[in-house]
Design a protein around this motif. Structure first.
Motif, PDB file in Angstrom:
ATOM      1  N   LYS A 169      -8.444   4.399  13.531  1.00 16.47           N
ATOM      2  CA  LYS A 169      -9.733   4.455  12.631  1.00 16.47           C
ATOM      3  C   LYS A 169      -8.772   4.333  11.210  1.00 16.47           C
ATOM      4  O   LYS A 169      -9.250   3.677  10.169  1.00 16.47           O
ATOM      5  N   THR A 170      -7.607   4.878  11.301  1.00 13.72           N
ATOM      6  CA  THR A 170      -6.864   4.724   9.865  1.00 13.72           C
ATOM      7  C   THR A 170      -6.859   3.252   9.475  1.00 13.72           C
ATOM      8  O   THR A 170      -6.957   2.778   8.334  1.00 13.72           O
ATOM      9  N   TYR A 171      -6.271   2.397  10.324  1.00 16.47           N
ATOM     10  CA  TYR A 171      -6.169   1.002   9.925  1.00 16.47           C
ATOM     11  C   TYR A 171      -7.784   0.324   9.742  1.00 16.47           C
ATOM     12  O   TYR A 171      -7.514  -0.490   8.928  1.00 16.47           O
ATOM     13  N   TRP A 172      -8.673   0.661  10.619  1.00 18.80           N
ATOM     14  CA  TRP A 172      -9.834  -0.131  10.510  1.00 18.80           C
ATOM     15  C   TRP A 172     -10.678   0.218   9.437  1.00 18.80           C
ATOM     16  O   TRP A 172     -11.129  -0.653   8.758  1.00 18.80           O
ATOM     17  N   LEU A 217       0.570  -1.172   0.079  1.00 22.97           N
ATOM     18  CA  LEU A 217       0.191   0.154  -0.017  1.00 22.97           C
ATOM     19  C   LEU A 217       0.900   1.385   0.045  1.00 22.97           C
ATOM     20  O   LEU A 217       1.991   1.218   0.697  1.00 22.97           O
ATOM     21  N   PRO A 218       0.254   2.072  -0.807  1.00 25.39           N
ATOM     22  CA  PRO A 218       1.274   3.415  -0.794  1.00 25.39           C
ATOM     23  C   PRO A 218       1.426   4.184   0.436  1.00 25.39           C
ATOM     24  O   PRO A 218       0.281   4.246   1.220  1.00 25.39           O
ATOM     25  N   ASP A 219       2.298   4.761   0.893  1.00 23.12           N
ATOM     26  CA  ASP A 219       2.506   5.705   2.007  1.00 23.12           C
ATOM     27  C   ASP A 219       1.349   6.799   2.339  1.00 23.12           C
ATOM     28  O   ASP A 219       0.811   6.998   3.165  1.00 23.12           O
ATOM     29  N   ASP A 220       0.852   7.181   1.095  1.00 17.77           N
ATOM     30  CA  ASP A 220       0.174   8.426   0.811  1.00 17.77           C
ATOM     31  C   ASP A 220      -1.392   8.061   1.420  1.00 17.77           C
ATOM     32  O   ASP A 220      -2.185   8.790   1.847  1.00 17.77           O
ATOM     33  N   GLN A 221      -1.817   6.501   1.442  1.00 19.35           N
ATOM     34  CA  GLN A 221      -2.936   6.220   1.900  1.00 19.35           C
ATOM     35  C   GLN A 221      -3.221   6.447   3.496  1.00 19.35           C
ATOM     36  O   GLN A 221      -3.937   6.932   4.119  1.00 19.35           O
ATOM     37  N   PHE A 222      -1.894   6.192   4.215  1.00 18.96           N
ATOM     38  CA  PHE A 222      -1.733   6.496   5.481  1.00 18.96           C
ATOM     39  C   PHE A 222      -1.865   8.006   5.897  1.00 18.96           C
ATOM     40  O   PHE A 222      -2.717   8.639   6.785  1.00 18.96           O
TER      41      PHE A 222
END
Lengths: 321, 382
Positions: free
Chosen positions: A228-231, A211-216
């Motif tokens: 919430k980011t993970y979930w 997964l690209p870092d920019d998703q995080f």
């Protein structure tokens, strides 16, 4: 180009014998096709695999329709019926083992996946010595079932096993992990989770790292907490990793025979851990009820296919199959 | 809405014991509602600066404030900012509606109805109402870009951060989006920092441009200021397309001696360069005139090398006839004008259009003469 031109002039000049010429031409073209020319390469492995796997499945299915048992005579394949299946569905042993199989499958798979995901997320968070930790967790996977089963048998020893020694420090136990019918299945599941969570972790870690870092980063800027980011953002994107990990784990759960056989050293395992695979082996190789064991094997095969089918369907829908 | 300020913001990265300075004591004031473009070549620290404002990087030293409130210790979640990523970073498993609502759900206590209303308003503004039910994978690049913008707009933040948002679009769409983005920012009146490596975007969209190189701020100013009064050699070369022509010259009494030409110094010019002897002479391509040979003291013999037609104008590559090298320089002339390769011409460098830079420091010593830069700005700003 040159050859196609030849063919055209050839068929044009022989006006009466067009049919045999056409037949020969087709044969010549067929003999030059890729399928025929690569024949020696694909046919041998294909036939060995076909005979070994699909021939085996076919033979097993055929036997399950007979009443074959013992060593005295050959199976009688003139009189085929579903007696063995009817018997199996009414057999309390089959019902109990099916229930155990399902408990093992579902609990083992769920816990292993959850633990693997948790470990993968921990490792993905820019931890130091990541590679070394990853190897440590993956190592149990490299061990043979025979080794780990023996090893856990000792760990679970009621008098001086490490598990009871450690629990004793906290004033708990001792528990008879292997002897107690209430505990033994959970003890086995725990040992299997220990062995396979590293595998689940590696699968999830690969998914996370793709997964690209920019998703995080986008989720953080959007105001989402780490949980919430993970979930909501990250875990839903791990679907394909989850599916492939789950399928592998379910299959391992179905064929946990090796582990149980190594742990207890005999075909007769404690009833609480008796699964379809152990029942099948016992019926076949201890009691020589070939036809009955074949019927159980077929049931097991159908269960495996039922697990695989949605996965294949999913892969097909994603366009990767 | 608020003004944003960076004071001595510094960011260093540790690379196996070596310290790499990405941003070096950056000072910037961005007014409330202003559209500031951070521009510079790759690795100049512009993205790092933006990420510090977003909270994705913590400044090594210095401070960042929104209004009077220091924000550099806050997490991105606590800052009221929205960012558009170069890759758009849309969540692939969510629909466009869910993508846009996600930020509102996570950062505010709005009810579902209010969220829906805000998403719909933002979607309408960007003309993506039809797309709300689709997943990002089903959208074209331009549509994804709009969704990424929508995701930022819907939050109504104090500051917008845009990281090369148009870089992945094709040239035509990029030009359209440039205008649209500018219009949108004007309508919303939100303080905006826009990062790009494209000087055209910087020139056409911004209220002010901040030019960075090697982690250091080179110049902040309106597009017109940066174009006509560049602070140094770097800015002069970076802003403007085709870029400014530079010639190494040495001062000898009242002439500047270059390779293939000698430029006479006026009194005003020699006053501005003071005692410096090693200089760089700069002139923009549109100011290089192609004329008859030997028609004045600032006209030098030249030869036409290659002509690039652009339709309305031609970019002409020229050489000095007396040059010892094959170095060419550029002139832009009217597209209808007929020139051929190898043609002998006169090259005119009008005194008013000549820039002079100190070779050692790169600082600008003399700018071209613009009648009244204030007046030019009136036309230049919107």
């Amino acid at each position: 180009m040159a050859r196609s031109k030849d063919t055209v002039t050839g068929s044009g000049s022989v006006s009466t014998g067009a049919v045999p010429n056409d037949w020969r031409d087709r044969l010549r073209r067929f003999s030059k096709s890729d399928v025929v020319r690569s024949f020696p390469y694909w046919f041998i492995p294909f036939s060995i695999m076909g005979l070994g796997v699909y021939g085996g499945i076919g033979w097993n299915t055929l036997i399950s329709f007979t009443d074959y048992e013992g060593f005295r005579e050959r199976p009688d394949i003139t009189n085929l019926d579903l007696d063995m299946y009817i018997q199996a569905l009414q057999d309390p042993a089959v019902i109990v083992t099916t229930k155990n199989t399902f408990i093992l499958m579902i609990v083992f798979t769920t816990v292993t996946m959850a633990l693997g995901l948790f470990l993968a997320i921990l490792l993905d968070r820019e931890i130091r010595y990541k590679e070394k930790i990853q190897t440590i967790y993956l190592l149990p996977m490299a061990l043979s079932f025979v080794v780990t089963a023996q090893f856990w048998l000792w760990m679970y020893n009621v008098n001086n096993g490490l598990v009871n020694v450690v629990l004793g420090v906290f004033g708990l136990g001792p528990y008879n992990w292997i002897g107690s019918p209430d505990l033994v299945l959970w003890a086995v599941i725990f040992a299997l989770v220990w062995q396979f969570s590293g595998y689940a972790m590696v699968v999830f870690l690969a998914g996370l790292q793709s997964l690209p870092d920019d998703q995080f980063e986008a989720a953080r800027v959007d105001g989402a907490s780490a949980f919430k980011t993970y979930w909501r953002v990250i875990i839903p994107q791990l679907k394909s990793s989850s599916v492939s990990a789950a399928v592998i784990l379910l299959i391992f759960a179905l064929k946990a025979f090796t582990f149980l056989y190594s742990m207890f050293g005999q075909y007769r395992v404690p009833q609480a851990t008796d699964i379809l695979a152990t029942l099948m082996v016992r019926e076949a190789f201890q009691l020589q009820n070939w036809a009955y064991a074949a019927a159980i094997a077929s049931i097991l095969l159908v269960m495996s296919l039922a697990i695989i089918a949605p996965y294949l369907h999913y892969q097909h829908k994603q366009g990767s199959l | 809405m608020a003004n944003l300020s960076l004071r001595d913001a510094t960011k260093t990265f540790d690379d196996d014991g070596d310290e790499i300075i990405a941003v070096d004591e950056l000072n910037l004031e961005i007014e409330d509602g202003e559209f500031l473009v951070l521009v510079g070549p790759s690795g100049c620290g512009k993205s790092t600066t933006l990420r510090m404002v977003a909270g994705l990087e913590t400044p090594t030293s210095g401070s960042i404030n929104i209004g009077d409130e220091p924000i550099h210790h806050q997490t991105p979640q606590e800052r009221d900012i929205a960012m558009v990523f170069q890759s758009y970073a849309l969540y692939p498993h969510m629909t466009v509606y869910e993508n846009m609502a996600f930020g509102l759900e996570e950062s505010s206590d709005l009810s579902d109805e209010e969220t829906e209303e805000q998403v719909n308003t933002a979607a309408e503004m960007l003309g993506i109402t039809d797309l709300l039910g689709r997943k990002p994978g089903e959208l074209s690049g331009g549509q994804q870009q709009r969704v990424a913008l929508g995701r930022a707009i819907v939050r109504d933040p104090k500051v917008f951060l845009l990281d090369e948002p148009l870089a992945n679009l094709d040239a035509k769409l990029r030009a359209e989006m440039r205008t649209e983005l500018q219009q949108l920012q004007e309508d919303l009146g939100t303080t905006t920092i826009y990062v790009t490596h494209d000087q055209t975007e910087a020139m056409t969209m911004s209220d002010r441009i901040a030019i960075l190189d090697g982690g250091m701020l080179q110049q902040v100013g309106t597009p017109m200021e940066c174009y006509h009064e560049p602070a140094n050699l770097f800015v002069a070369g970076f802003i403007g397309e085709p870029s400014m022509n530079f010639f190494d010259v040495t001062r000898a009494d009242d002439v500047l001696v270059g390779d293939g030409f000698e430029y006479p110094l006026s009194e005003e010019m020699s006053a501005s360069i003071d005692g410096t002897t090693e200089l760089v002479l700069g002139i923009r391509p549109e100011n290089v005139g192609i004329v008859e040979r030997s028609s004045g003291p600032t006209v030098f013999p030249g030869v036409v090398d290659v002509i690039e037609p652009h339709g309305n104008e031609n970019a002409v590559h020229l050489r000095f006839a007396e040059s010892s090298t094959d170095e060419t320089f550029t002139s832009t002339v009217d597209g209808m004008r007929h020139l051929t390769g190898g043609q002998q011409v006169g090259v005119s460098f009008p005194e008013d259009a000549v820039y002079l830079f100190d070779t050692a420091t790169g600082d600008a010593l003399r700018h071209r003469v613009v009648e009244d830069i204030e007046e030019v700005q009136e036309i230049g700003t919107r």
